[in-house]
Each structure stands twice: as C-alpha cells, then as structure tokens.
Enzyme design. Structure first.
Site, mmCIF file in Angstrom:
data_model
loop_
_atom_site.group_PDB
_atom_site.id
_atom_site.type_symbol
_atom_site.label_atom_id
_atom_site.label_comp_id
_atom_site.label_asym_id
_atom_site.label_seq_id
_atom_site.Cartn_x
_atom_site.Cartn_y
_atom_site.Cartn_z
ATOM 1 C CG ASP A 10 -1.783 1.314 1.433
ATOM 2 O OD1 ASP A 10 -2.557 1.542 0.410
ATOM 3 O OD2 ASP A 10 -1.850 1.794 2.347
ATOM 4 C CG ASP A 12 -1.127 7.864 0.264
ATOM 5 O OD1 ASP A 12 0.013 8.174 0.136
ATOM 6 O OD2 ASP A 12 -2.096 8.213 -0.203
#
Length: 167
Positions: A10, A12
C-alpha cells in the site's frame, strides 16, 4: 516470463507519510525503512508493486497526472538505493464521488482485489509466493480476496517488519 513472487505495498501510511490526500511530489516523506524495504524485497528476488486507492482523483482534489507525478518522484528517490518499484496500480474510483467519470463501484478499490489480481495476471505471478503489506483492514481484505498473504504494518521501521516476515 517465469512465474515469480511479489510484494505488494500500500502507498500512503506504508511507504510514505499519509498527510491526507497526499499527491504533491514535494510532500513525499518516506516512512522509516521504506526505501530499504523495497531494496530488500528486490534483492530477495521479489517483484515490487504499489497498490493504492486514490479517491482524491474522484473527489476532484487532484488528477491522475498528479498521481503519476507522485509515483515518478518515488521512483526517482529510489535511484540512490539502486532499486525500483516494478509497477504502480491505483484506483481513482469512489462511489458517489463529485467527478462522475470516477463515481462508480469497482473491484479495484480495496478491499476489492482487482489491483492485485491485475498485477498477478500482468506479471504472471504465483499467488502463493506473494505478500501484501498494508496499514488498513481494507488492505488485508484485498490480500485475502486475491489469495495472497497479508502483513499488517502498524508503524515503526518498515524494513524490520518486512525482514521479519519475508525471507
């Protein structure tokens, strides 16, 4: 191409500090150990991908070109570590969003698995040799739905977390 292993990150909150709809290249602040974690995975023979929801596009906060510029900055920063991200997959969609072309239900928006499944198809990966590293339940649900192992990142050094789980 031989089938191979991969690590999906992922973006952020895992690779970079999440300031809330972070998209400006000058706002890129790497999480502790993130660049080293990418290099570690690559040296272990894993392909490395970013899979990220970017609903800020659908909300009109920034454009797909802004997302591309942010990802280009990430790649440029990795040069000093002599490593790279193999590909970026992102979902700009959000049901009911302001910008109608992006206001749709899709399977690419995590917890949907489509970004991971697309990378698996594109790169001919073996699911049982793949990992998803994320900081939210939606990341873990996407990993499960795609048939890959999930690693929850709760902070600290990303390199330490990755080294502990990925050999």
């Amino acid at each position: 191409m031989n089938k191979k292993a991969a690590v999906f990150f992922d973006r952020d909150g895992v690779l970079n500090v999440d300031y809330g709809y972070t998209y400006r290249p000058e706002e890129l602040t790497w999480i502790e150990g993130a660049k080293e974690a990418i290099r570690y995975c690559k040296r272990k023979g894993y392909a490395v991908f970013v899979v990220t929801n970017q609903s800020g596009v659908a909300r009109g906060y920034y454009t797909e070109q802004d997302v591309a510029a942010f990802h280009a900055k990430m790649q440029a920063d990795l040069d000093e570590y002599q490593t790279e991200i193999d590909a970026f997959y992102y979902c700009p969609h959000l049901p009911g969003a302001e910008i109608k072309e992006y206001a749709l239900e899709c399977q690419c928006r995590k917890p949907g698995p489509e970004m991971l499944l697309q990378a698996i198809r594109d790169w001919k990966l073996e699911r049982e040799k793949c990992w998803m590293v994320g900081d939210k339940e939606t990341d873990m649900l996407a990993a499960k739905a795609a048939g890959v192992k999930g690693i929850f990142f709760g902070g600290g050094s990303l390199l330490a977390v990755v080294r502990e789980r990925i050999q």
